[in-house]
Design a protein around this motif. Structure first.
Motif, PDB file in Angstrom:
ATOM      1  N   GLU A  78      67.752  52.714  53.329  1.00 20.92           N
ATOM      2  CA  GLU A  78      67.676  53.856  52.413  1.00 20.92           C
ATOM      3  C   GLU A  78      66.717  54.922  52.907  1.00 20.92           C
ATOM      4  O   GLU A  78      67.019  56.125  52.868  1.00 20.92           O
ATOM      5  CB  GLU A  78      67.230  53.378  51.027  1.00 20.92           C
ATOM      6  N   PHE A  79      65.546  54.508  53.383  1.00 19.29           N
ATOM      7  CA  PHE A  79      64.507  55.477  53.713  1.00 19.29           C
ATOM      8  C   PHE A  79      64.063  55.434  55.174  1.00 19.29           C
ATOM      9  O   PHE A  79      63.127  56.144  55.561  1.00 19.29           O
ATOM     10  CB  PHE A  79      63.291  55.272  52.810  1.00 19.29           C
ATOM     11  N   GLY A  80      64.713  54.594  55.990  1.00 17.76           N
ATOM     12  CA  GLY A  80      64.442  54.620  57.425  1.00 17.76           C
ATOM     13  C   GLY A  80      63.272  53.791  57.896  1.00 17.76           C
ATOM     14  O   GLY A  80      62.924  53.822  59.082  1.00 17.76           O
ATOM     15  N   GLY A  81      62.653  53.042  57.012  1.00 17.26           N
ATOM     16  CA  GLY A  81      61.525  52.213  57.422  1.00 17.26           C
ATOM     17  C   GLY A  81      60.822  51.618  56.220  1.00 17.26           C
ATOM     18  O   GLY A  81      61.275  51.757  55.079  1.00 17.26           O
ATOM     19  N   LEU A  82      59.714  50.946  56.484  1.00 11.09           N
ATOM     20  CA  LEU A  82      58.888  50.363  55.429  1.00 11.09           C
ATOM     21  C   LEU A  82      57.439  50.439  55.861  1.00 11.09           C
ATOM     22  O   LEU A  82      57.089  50.033  56.973  1.00 11.09           O
ATOM     23  CB  LEU A  82      59.288  48.901  55.185  1.00 11.09           C
ATOM     24  N   ASP A  83      56.591  50.980  54.986  1.00 12.75           N
ATOM     25  CA  ASP A  83      55.169  51.123  55.290  1.00 12.75           C
ATOM     26  C   ASP A  83      54.287  50.266  54.396  1.00 12.75           C
ATOM     27  O   ASP A  83      53.276  49.722  54.853  1.00 12.75           O
ATOM     28  CB  ASP A  83      54.751  52.586  55.144  1.00 12.75           C
ATOM     29  N   PHE A  84      54.652  50.156  53.109  1.00 16.27           N
ATOM     30  CA  PHE A  84      53.831  49.434  52.144  1.00 16.27           C
ATOM     31  C   PHE A  84      54.708  48.540  51.273  1.00 16.27           C
ATOM     32  O   PHE A  84      55.843  48.889  50.961  1.00 16.27           O
ATOM     33  CB  PHE A  84      53.078  50.401  51.224  1.00 16.27           C
ATOM     34  N   VAL A 127      56.412  35.637  46.664  1.00 15.29           N
ATOM     35  CA  VAL A 127      55.460  36.358  47.513  1.00 15.29           C
ATOM     36  C   VAL A 127      55.659  35.957  48.978  1.00 15.29           C
ATOM     37  O   VAL A 127      55.649  36.807  49.884  1.00 15.29           O
ATOM     38  CB  VAL A 127      54.016  36.089  47.051  1.00 15.29           C
ATOM     39  N   PHE A 128      55.833  34.660  49.217  1.00 11.81           N
ATOM     40  CA  PHE A 128      56.089  34.191  50.578  1.00 11.81           C
ATOM     41  C   PHE A 128      57.330  34.863  51.168  1.00 11.81           C
ATOM     42  O   PHE A 128      57.306  35.363  52.301  1.00 11.81           O
ATOM     43  CB  PHE A 128      56.265  32.675  50.581  1.00 11.81           C
ATOM     44  N   LEU A 129      58.422  34.870  50.403  1.00  7.99           N
ATOM     45  CA  LEU A 129      59.660  35.472  50.897  1.00  7.99           C
ATOM     46  C   LEU A 129      59.487  36.973  51.137  1.00  7.99           C
ATOM     47  O   LEU A 129      60.011  37.518  52.121  1.00  7.99           O
ATOM     48  CB  LEU A 129      60.799  35.225  49.913  1.00  7.99           C
ATOM     49  N   GLY A 130      58.775  37.623  50.228  1.00 10.88           N
ATOM     50  CA  GLY A 130      58.524  39.043  50.433  1.00 10.88           C
ATOM     51  C   GLY A 130      57.859  39.285  51.777  1.00 10.88           C
ATOM     52  O   GLY A 130      58.328  40.090  52.589  1.00 10.88           O
ATOM     53  N   MET A 131      56.772  38.589  52.039  1.00 13.19           N
ATOM     54  CA  MET A 131      56.051  38.796  53.299  1.00 13.19           C
ATOM     55  C   MET A 131      56.879  38.363  54.499  1.00 13.19           C
ATOM     56  O   MET A 131      56.804  38.984  55.566  1.00 13.19           O
ATOM     57  CB  MET A 131      54.709  38.069  53.250  1.00 13.19           C
ATOM     58  N   LYS A 132      57.655  37.297  54.345  1.00 11.92           N
ATOM     59  CA  LYS A 132      58.499  36.805  55.443  1.00 11.92           C
ATOM     60  C   LYS A 132      59.403  37.906  55.984  1.00 11.92           C
ATOM     61  O   LYS A 132      59.589  38.040  57.205  1.00 11.92           O
ATOM     62  CB  LYS A 132      59.338  35.624  54.957  1.00 11.92           C
ATOM     63  N   TYR A 133      59.968  38.711  55.074  1.00 13.24           N
ATOM     64  CA  TYR A 133      60.906  39.746  55.497  1.00 13.24           C
ATOM     65  C   TYR A 133      60.270  41.126  55.639  1.00 13.24           C
ATOM     66  O   TYR A 133      60.809  41.992  56.343  1.00 13.24           O
ATOM     67  CB  TYR A 133      62.102  39.778  54.541  1.00 13.24           C
ATOM     68  N   GLU A 134      59.122  41.349  54.993  1.00  9.83           N
ATOM     69  CA  GLU A 134      58.442  42.643  55.118  1.00  9.83           C
ATOM     70  C   GLU A 134      57.666  42.755  56.423  1.00  9.83           C
ATOM     71  O   GLU A 134      57.679  43.809  57.079  1.00  9.83           O
ATOM     72  CB  GLU A 134      57.485  42.842  53.930  1.00  9.83           C
ATOM     73  N   PRO A 158      57.924  41.645  59.583  1.00 14.68           N
ATOM     74  CA  PRO A 158      58.557  42.113  60.826  1.00 14.68           C
ATOM     75  C   PRO A 158      58.829  43.614  60.854  1.00 14.68           C
ATOM     76  O   PRO A 158      58.673  44.264  61.902  1.00 14.68           O
ATOM     77  CB  PRO A 158      59.858  41.302  60.876  1.00 14.68           C
ATOM     78  N   HIS A 159      59.220  44.183  59.712  1.00 10.34           N
ATOM     79  CA  HIS A 159      59.476  45.625  59.671  1.00 10.34           C
ATOM     80  C   HIS A 159      58.176  46.411  59.790  1.00 10.34           C
ATOM     81  O   HIS A 159      58.144  47.466  60.452  1.00 10.34           O
ATOM     82  CB  HIS A 159      60.194  45.990  58.372  1.00 10.34           C
ATOM     83  N   LEU A 160      57.113  45.934  59.169  1.00  8.33           N
ATOM     84  CA  LEU A 160      55.833  46.629  59.271  1.00  8.33           C
ATOM     85  C   LEU A 160      55.323  46.604  60.710  1.00  8.33           C
ATOM     86  O   LEU A 160      54.813  47.609  61.217  1.00  8.33           O
ATOM     87  CB  LEU A 160      54.799  45.987  58.335  1.00  8.33           C
ATOM     88  N   VAL A 161      55.450  45.454  61.359  1.00  7.66           N
ATOM     89  CA  VAL A 161      55.023  45.345  62.758  1.00  7.66           C
ATOM     90  C   VAL A 161      55.856  46.277  63.636  1.00  7.66           C
ATOM     91  O   VAL A 161      55.323  47.015  64.473  1.00  7.66           O
ATOM     92  CB  VAL A 161      55.131  43.889  63.244  1.00  7.66           C
ATOM     93  N   GLU A 162      57.181  46.268  63.431  1.00  9.56           N
ATOM     94  CA  GLU A 162      58.075  47.127  64.214  1.00  9.56           C
ATOM     95  C   GLU A 162      57.772  48.598  63.974  1.00  9.56           C
ATOM     96  O   GLU A 162      57.912  49.434  64.874  1.00  9.56           O
ATOM     97  CB  GLU A 162      59.528  46.832  63.834  1.00  9.56           C
ATOM     98  N   ASN A 163      57.315  48.902  62.755  1.00  9.31           N
ATOM     99  CA  ASN A 163      57.024  50.280  62.373  1.00  9.31           C
ATOM    100  C   ASN A 163      55.667  50.752  62.888  1.00  9.31           C
ATOM    101  O   ASN A 163      55.285  51.894  62.677  1.00  9.31           O
ATOM    102  CB  ASN A 163      57.063  50.392  60.839  1.00  9.31           C
TER     103      ASN A 163
END
Length: 252
Positions: free
Chosen positions: A80-86, A119-126, A128-133
Motif C-alpha cells: 500500500e505505502f511502499g515500505g514499513l518504518d514503524f 506480538v511475536f508474529l508481528g515482529m517476525k514479519y515486521e 525483515p522489512h524494517l531491516v530491508e528498509n
C-alpha cells in the motif's frame, strides 16, 4: 517529533483505546498509517477521521493470533505505502478473571495467542522489512501487569511479562541493524478495557482509580505520545526499554 513525517506506521488493535489514539497521533505527525483490528467498522471510522483531517490511512482486518493474517497484513502495508518504518504491536485482550486451578486451558490459551503470540508474529514479519528498509522502530504494548502480579488474572499478567521479554530479546537481535524495539507499560488508562472491568460495579472502578497516585486515570493519548516518541529520532538511543506510563502505579 523528529523523523515521523512521511514514514509508514502500522498499528494493530487500532479500532479503539490506545491503538486508536496512536494511529491518530502518527497521522498528526505526518506518517502514513495502516490500521488493523478485528473490529472492522470501528477501524474504518478511525481511518475516516484521519482522512478528514488531511492524513493518509488504510484499514486491513487481521486476527493477530493467526500467522497468515499477520503475514498478509505486513505484506499489504508494504504494498500500500511502499515500505514499513514503524510498528505498534498493540492488539490485546484481558481475558476472563479466574483462579489458576479453575481457569479453563482454552481461556488461558486465547489470551496467550492474542497478547503474546500476536506480538511475536508481528515482529517476525515486521523485522525483515524494517531491516530491508534500512532501519525503523517497533513498540509493543505491555502493561504495568508486566511488572507486577495480581490474583485471578494470571493469563493476562503472564502475557504482559512475556511481551517485555520478547521486546528485550528482539532489541538485542536487531541492535546492529538500526532497528529499535521498545515497549510501553500503561497503567489504568481510560479505555474500553477499563469500562469492561468495571461494568456494573462502581467499586471496581473506584479501586482502579485508587491505585493511581496521581488521582486520575490516564488518557489513551498520553500512551500514544510515548509510543510515537519511542519511534521518533528523539529516542534514537533508546532500545529494549519497557517505558512505564502509569501515573506512579508501580512506585509504591
Amino acid at each position: 517529533m523528529k523523523g515521523i513525517e512521511g514514514k509508514v506506521a502500522l498499528v494493530t488493535g487500532a479500532a479503539s483505546g490506545i491503538g486508536r489514539s496512536t494511529a491518530l497521533r502518527f497521522a498528526e505527525e505526518g506518517a502514513k498509517v495502516v490500521l488493523s483490528d478485528v473490529q472492522v467498522d470501528a477501524g474504518q471510522e478511525v481511518v475516516n477521521e484521519i482522512e478528514q483531517n488531511g492524513g493518509e490511512a488504510v484499514f486491513f482486518e487481521a486476527d493477530v493470533s493467526k500467522e497468515a493474517d499477520v503475514s498478509d497484513l505486513v505484506d499489504e502495508t508494504v504494498r500500500e505505502f511502499g515500505g514499513l518504518d514503524f510498528a505498534h504491536n498493540n492488539a490485546g485482550i484481558e481475558g476472563t478473571p479466574n483462579s489458576i486451578p479453575d481457569m479453563p486451558l482454552e481461556d488461558f490459551q486465547q489470551v496467550v495467542d492474542i497478547n503474546l503470540t500476536g506480538v511475536f508474529l508481528g515482529m517476525k514479519y515486521e523485522i525483515p522489512h524494517l531491516v530491508e528498509n534500512g532501519g525503523g522502530a517497533i513498540v509493543n504494548t505491555s502493561s504495568v501487569a508486566g511488572l507486577t502480579g495480581t490474583p485471578n488474572l494470571a493469563h493476562y499478567y503472564a502475557t504482559k511479562h512475556g511481551v517485555i521479554g520478547l521486546t528485550r530479546s528482539a532489541a538485542l537481535e536487531v541492535a546492529t541493524e538500526d532497528v529499535r524495539v521498545n515497549a510501553v507499560c500503561p497503567g489504568a488508562i481510560e479505555t474500553p478495557m477499563i469500562d469492561r472491568a468495571a461494568a456494573d460495579n462502581e467499586k471496581v472502578r473506584e479501586g482502579l482509580l485508587a491505585s493511581e497516585p496521581v488521582g486520575r486515570f490516564g488518557e489513551p493519548e498520553e500512551v500514544a505520545s510515548a509510543v510515537v516518541y519511542l519511534c521518533s529520532d528523539d529516542a534514537s538511543f533508546v532500545t529494549g526499554h519497557p517505558m512505564v506510563v502509569d501515573g506512579g502505579f508501580v512506585v509504591p
